[in-house]
Design a protein around this motif. Structure first.
Motif, PDB file in Angstrom:
ATOM      1  N   ASP A   1       0.770  -1.143   0.058  1.00 10.81           N
ATOM      2  CA  ASP A   1      -0.326   0.077  -0.207  1.00 10.81           C
ATOM      3  C   ASP A   1       1.317   1.541  -0.199  1.00 10.81           C
ATOM      4  O   ASP A   1       0.088   2.207  -0.644  1.00 10.81           O
ATOM      5  CB  ASP A   1      -0.918  -0.464   1.452  1.00 10.81           C
ATOM      6  N   LEU A   2       1.973   1.301   0.714  1.00 10.88           N
ATOM      7  CA  LEU A   2       2.627   2.501   0.324  1.00 10.88           C
ATOM      8  C   LEU A   2       3.869   2.783  -0.845  1.00 10.88           C
ATOM      9  O   LEU A   2       3.837   4.020  -0.782  1.00 10.88           O
ATOM     10  CB  LEU A   2       4.020   2.168   1.785  1.00 10.88           C
ATOM     11  N   LEU A   3       4.067   1.076  -1.031  1.00 12.58           N
ATOM     12  CA  LEU A   3       4.694   1.438  -2.799  1.00 12.58           C
ATOM     13  C   LEU A   3       3.195   1.993  -3.385  1.00 12.58           C
ATOM     14  O   LEU A   3       3.786   2.960  -4.605  1.00 12.58           O
ATOM     15  CB  LEU A   3       4.744   0.129  -2.683  1.00 12.58           C
ATOM     16  N   ASP A   4       2.282   0.885  -3.498  1.00  9.91           N
ATOM     17  CA  ASP A   4       1.185   1.650  -4.561  1.00  9.91           C
ATOM     18  C   ASP A   4       1.082   3.682  -4.364  1.00  9.91           C
ATOM     19  O   ASP A   4       0.722   4.372  -5.292  1.00  9.91           O
ATOM     20  CB  ASP A   4      -0.076   1.399  -4.332  1.00  9.91           C
ATOM     21  N   SER A   5       0.642   3.851  -2.597  1.00 10.87           N
ATOM     22  CA  SER A   5       0.038   5.316  -2.875  1.00 10.87           C
ATOM     23  C   SER A   5       1.365   6.381  -3.025  1.00 10.87           C
ATOM     24  O   SER A   5       1.517   7.601  -2.642  1.00 10.87           O
ATOM     25  CB  SER A   5       0.177   5.400  -1.616  1.00 10.87           C
ATOM     26  N   LYS A   6       3.178   5.709  -3.604  1.00 10.67           N
ATOM     27  CA  LYS A   6       4.014   6.733  -3.523  1.00 10.67           C
ATOM     28  C   LYS A   6       4.288   7.698  -2.467  1.00 10.67           C
ATOM     29  O   LYS A   6       4.398   8.679  -2.226  1.00 10.67           O
ATOM     30  CB  LYS A   6       3.852   7.277  -4.578  1.00 10.67           C
ATOM     31  N   ASN A   7       3.512   6.582  -0.962  1.00 11.07           N
ATOM     32  CA  ASN A   7       3.818   7.418   0.500  1.00 11.07           C
ATOM     33  C   ASN A   7       5.534   8.335   0.459  1.00 11.07           C
ATOM     34  O   ASN A   7       6.565   8.095  -0.117  1.00 11.07           O
ATOM     35  CB  ASN A   7       3.983   6.084   1.382  1.00 11.07           C
ATOM     36  N   PRO A   8       5.404   9.682   0.191  1.00 10.48           N
ATOM     37  CA  PRO A   8       6.202  10.601   0.883  1.00 10.48           C
ATOM     38  C   PRO A   8       7.167  10.080   1.552  1.00 10.48           C
ATOM     39  O   PRO A   8       8.336   9.863   2.178  1.00 10.48           O
ATOM     40  CB  PRO A   8       5.650  11.231   0.668  1.00 10.48           C
ATOM     41  N   VAL A   9       6.639   9.631   2.965  1.00  6.88           N
ATOM     42  CA  VAL A   9       7.499   9.338   4.070  1.00  6.88           C
ATOM     43  C   VAL A   9       8.694   8.341   3.584  1.00  6.88           C
ATOM     44  O   VAL A   9      10.078   8.047   4.068  1.00  6.88           O
ATOM     45  CB  VAL A   9       6.875   9.017   5.323  1.00  6.88           C
ATOM     46  N   LEU A  10       7.708   7.259   3.089  1.00 11.09           N
ATOM     47  CA  LEU A  10       8.628   6.086   2.187  1.00 11.09           C
ATOM     48  C   LEU A  10       9.759   6.265   1.791  1.00 11.09           C
ATOM     49  O   LEU A  10      10.545   6.287   2.175  1.00 11.09           O
ATOM     50  CB  LEU A  10       6.990   4.701   2.157  1.00 11.09           C
ATOM     51  N   LYS A  11       9.123   7.657   0.271  1.00  9.57           N
ATOM     52  CA  LYS A  11      10.099   7.580  -0.094  1.00  9.57           C
ATOM     53  C   LYS A  11      11.501   8.490   0.329  1.00  9.57           C
ATOM     54  O   LYS A  11      12.921   8.116  -0.064  1.00  9.57           O
ATOM     55  CB  LYS A  11      10.055   8.789  -0.977  1.00  9.57           C
ATOM     56  N   GLU A  12      11.187   9.153   1.464  1.00  9.03           N
ATOM     57  CA  GLU A  12      12.252   9.577   2.600  1.00  9.03           C
ATOM     58  C   GLU A  12      13.271   8.181   3.017  1.00  9.03           C
ATOM     59  O   GLU A  12      14.399   8.225   3.204  1.00  9.03           O
ATOM     60  CB  GLU A  12      11.373  10.726   3.312  1.00  9.03           C
ATOM     61  N   PHE A  13      12.571   7.482   3.645  1.00 11.81           N
ATOM     62  CA  PHE A  13      12.776   6.663   3.795  1.00 11.81           C
ATOM     63  C   PHE A  13      13.718   5.814   3.219  1.00 11.81           C
ATOM     64  O   PHE A  13      15.219   5.321   3.559  1.00 11.81           O
ATOM     65  CB  PHE A  13      11.934   5.899   4.449  1.00 11.81           C
ATOM     66  N   LEU A  14      13.394   5.430   2.647  1.00 11.38           N
ATOM     67  CA  LEU A  14      14.129   4.530   0.757  1.00 11.38           C
ATOM     68  C   LEU A  14      15.399   5.092   0.572  1.00 11.38           C
ATOM     69  O   LEU A  14      16.830   4.323   0.949  1.00 11.38           O
ATOM     70  CB  LEU A  14      13.170   4.508   0.068  1.00 11.38           C
ATOM     71  N   GLN A  15      15.497   6.805  -0.013  1.00 15.63           N
ATOM     72  CA  GLN A  15      16.302   7.574   0.859  1.00 15.63           C
ATOM     73  C   GLN A  15      17.791   7.623   1.509  1.00 15.63           C
ATOM     74  O   GLN A  15      19.062   7.367   1.036  1.00 15.63           O
ATOM     75  CB  GLN A  15      16.096   8.814  -0.126  1.00 15.63           C
ATOM     76  N   LYS A  16      17.414   8.009   1.982  1.00 19.81           N
ATOM     77  CA  LYS A  16      18.157   7.310   3.900  1.00 19.81           C
ATOM     78  C   LYS A  16      19.067   5.984   3.672  1.00 19.81           C
ATOM     79  O   LYS A  16      20.103   5.707   4.169  1.00 19.81           O
ATOM     80  CB  LYS A  16      17.565   7.971   5.164  1.00 19.81           C
ATOM     81  N   GLU A  17      17.492   4.814   3.702  1.00 23.31           N
ATOM     82  CA  GLU A  17      18.721   3.676   3.691  1.00 23.31           C
ATOM     83  C   GLU A  17      19.238   3.356   2.961  1.00 23.31           C
ATOM     84  O   GLU A  17      19.966   2.445   2.521  1.00 23.31           O
ATOM     85  CB  GLU A  17      17.198   2.533   3.383  1.00 23.31           C
ATOM     86  N   GLN A  18      19.455   4.100   1.288  1.00 22.08           N
ATOM     87  CA  GLN A  18      20.654   3.680   0.315  1.00 22.08           C
ATOM     88  C   GLN A  18      21.473   4.372   0.739  1.00 22.08           C
ATOM     89  O   GLN A  18      22.276   3.721   0.080  1.00 22.08           O
ATOM     90  CB  GLN A  18      19.610   3.998  -0.915  1.00 22.08           C
ATOM     91  N   ILE A  19      21.535   5.396   0.719  1.00 20.35           N
ATOM     92  CA  ILE A  19      22.466   5.950   1.182  1.00 20.35           C
ATOM     93  C   ILE A  19      23.672   5.286   2.516  1.00 20.35           C
ATOM     94  O   ILE A  19      24.851   5.070   2.529  1.00 20.35           O
ATOM     95  CB  ILE A  19      22.915   7.507   1.942  1.00 20.35           C
TER      96      ILE A  19
END
Length: 233
Positions: A176-194
């Motif tokens: 659901d987070l992926l489908d809704s393009k949840n903005p907080v998940l986007k931020e989390f993914l960017q930080k996790e990548q780093i």
């Protein structure tokens, strides 16, 4: 009662008119708020520890809600019987403990119409457990508070309907987070990548056998992270 951002989001998932059981209630803030705001008809504040229950009891009395919010000493769901609640909140603990509580509460699976879950860790394991035991995450959101990320799930007792041939990405990050393009998940993914990239750099200069094994694990995590970010474009 003014709730924190995290507790406010948890409370917002509870359907109106519910009879709520709050597992691991701590100070009792969520059940007090739900009854005060007329969201819940009644509530049971449950905890395995006497100390938090005493604090919850004090807050309930101060709010004048002793007739509507019961305090109950219980290890998870063990002291909750059928038809005493139709919505269960389990939040503020690790994912493995939430899974354990759900397993120990199998006697309630078909009588509770709605579950609000907010695991602090092991979200992959929780989502996978729910799918394997015919629970469905109908709604999920992610918030950030005090630099930490929290996921809140609204869960019902029916098998997940998914068109994905491989649900792995959904288990990891929440369909659901992926489908809704949840903005907080986007931020989390960017930080996790780093973070993963920085750890990889350190390990790659190590050269030990243990480091090689961990590098493989992290490279796989980085792959899933990229797939999740691509899915949200």
């Amino acid at each position: 009662m003014k709730l924190s951002k995290r507790l406010g989001m948890i409370a917002s998932f509870v359907p109106g008119g519910s009879r709520v059981a709050d597992i691991g209630t701590d100070h009792g803030y969520v059940p007090i708020h739900l009854v005060q705001e007329g969201i819940a008809k009644s509530a049971i504040a449950m905890d395995v520890r006497k100390g938090p229950l005493l604090r919850a009891q004090t807050h309930i009395k101060e709010a004048g809600l002793s007739d509507l919010v019961e305090v109950r000493l219980s290890d998870g769901l063990l002291k909750l019987e059928k038809n005493q609640a139709d919505c269960v909140v389990i939040a503020g603990m690790g994912g493995e403990l939430i899974i354990h509580i759900l397993e120990e509460g199998r006697h309630l699976w078909d009588s509770i119409s709605y579950w609000v879950l907010s695991p602090h860790s092991e979200l992959y394991k929780v989502r996978k457990f729910l799918a394997e035991h015919e629970f469905s995450i109908g709604r999920e959101t992610m918030i950030k508070e005090d630099g930490k990320y929290y996921s809140v799930m609204g869960v019902t007792r029916d098998s997940m309907i998914s068109e994905d041939s491989d649900p792995e990405l959904g288990y990891r990050y929440g369909k659901d987070l992926l489908d809704s393009k949840n903005p907080v998940l986007k931020e989390f993914l960017q930080k996790e990548q780093i973070q993963i990239g920085e750890i990889l750099k350190g390990l790659q200069s190590n050269g030990t056998k243990n480091a090689e094994s961990r590098i493989e694990e992290l490279e796989l995590e980085l792959k899933w992270n990229k797939e999740a970010q691509d899915a949200m474009q």
